[in-house]
Design a protein around this motif. Structure first.
Motif, mmCIF file in Angstrom:
data_model
loop_
_atom_site.group_PDB
_atom_site.id
_atom_site.type_symbol
_atom_site.label_atom_id
_atom_site.label_comp_id
_atom_site.label_asym_id
_atom_site.label_seq_id
_atom_site.Cartn_x
_atom_site.Cartn_y
_atom_site.Cartn_z
ATOM 1 N N TYR A 1 0.741 -1.250 0.044
ATOM 2 C CA TYR A 1 -0.097 -0.052 -0.208
ATOM 3 C C TYR A 1 0.765 1.157 -0.010
ATOM 4 O O TYR A 1 0.619 1.966 -0.970
ATOM 5 N N THR B 1 -3.376 -2.118 -15.092
ATOM 6 C CA THR B 1 -2.664 -1.976 -13.790
ATOM 7 C C THR B 1 -1.259 -1.823 -14.038
ATOM 8 O O THR B 1 -0.347 -1.013 -13.608
ATOM 9 N N THR C 1 -7.895 -5.543 -16.931
ATOM 10 C CA THR C 1 -7.513 -4.963 -15.416
ATOM 11 C C THR C 1 -6.032 -5.142 -15.162
ATOM 12 O O THR C 1 -5.300 -4.355 -14.771
ATOM 13 N N SER D 1 -5.692 0.148 -4.737
ATOM 14 C CA SER D 1 -7.008 -0.338 -4.876
ATOM 15 C C SER D 1 -6.756 -2.138 -4.627
ATOM 16 O O SER D 1 -5.827 -2.407 -4.580
ATOM 17 N N VAL D 2 -7.832 -2.881 -4.393
ATOM 18 C CA VAL D 2 -7.514 -4.040 -4.060
ATOM 19 C C VAL D 2 -6.897 -4.804 -5.067
ATOM 20 O O VAL D 2 -5.781 -5.520 -4.906
ATOM 21 N N GLN D 3 -7.422 -4.485 -6.383
ATOM 22 C CA GLN D 3 -6.486 -4.922 -7.654
ATOM 23 C C GLN D 3 -5.074 -4.710 -7.646
ATOM 24 O O GLN D 3 -4.213 -5.601 -7.874
ATOM 25 N N ARG D 4 -4.762 -3.397 -7.704
ATOM 26 C CA ARG D 4 -3.493 -2.875 -7.593
ATOM 27 C C ARG D 4 -2.649 -3.337 -6.615
ATOM 28 O O ARG D 4 -1.302 -3.835 -6.669
ATOM 29 N N LYS E 1 -2.932 5.435 -6.644
ATOM 30 C CA LYS E 1 -3.926 5.110 -5.615
ATOM 31 C C LYS E 1 -3.978 3.622 -5.375
ATOM 32 O O LYS E 1 -4.365 2.909 -6.421
#
Length: 140
Positions: A5, A57, A53, A16-19, A14
């Motif tokens: 994070y 990403t 995605t 996110s769950v996926q990133r 920023k």
């Protein structure tokens, strides 16, 4: 050690769950994965994840310099979260990509810096047979 994070935030991304999941995978798996590898590995834990995605990403990570894209394999772009300058070796038999140390004090590098160049990215690729595949070919 930074969390994934915090790592993403430090590169202006920023989280996110996926990133977070994609960067975490890149950092933990030093296999230089392609989009398909990451998608297959993460799809079970994030069923809503799409290949698009993953691709977007990874593109974002590269644009923000949080990861690098390798084009050592002509068929697939691979990705690497290791940002220190280093070279790569791809085995022509098994396809694995290995990190190699890069001599930053070589005559070539010293010549560049002496002439006023600042090197912040190097793409040096080698191809051949890894030790494991060499051993296999000797046994056959």
């Amino acid at each position: 050690m930074k969390t994934v994070y915090d790592y993403l935030l430090s590169y202006g991304i920023k989280p996110s769950v996926q990133r977070i999941a994609i960067m975490d995978y890149l950092m933990k798996h030093k296999t230089h994965p392609c989009v398909d590898d990451i998608y297959i590995a993460l799809n079970k834990q994030i069923p809503t994840l799409s290949k698009t995605t993953v691709y977007n990403t990874l593109k974002l990570f590269v644009e923000h310099k949080a990861a690098v894209m390798l084009t050592i394999d002509e068929r697939n772009a691979c990705f690497d979260a290791e940002l220190d300058l280093h070279a790569h070796f791809q085995c022509k038999h098994c396809g694995k990509i290995f990190d190699l140390p890069l001599d930053l004090h070589s005559a070539e590098m010293e010549g560049l810096t002496k002439d006023g160049f600042v090197v912040n990215e190097v793409h040096r690729y080698y191809k051949g047979l890894c030790p494991k595949c060499q051993d296999k070919s000797r046994l056959n």
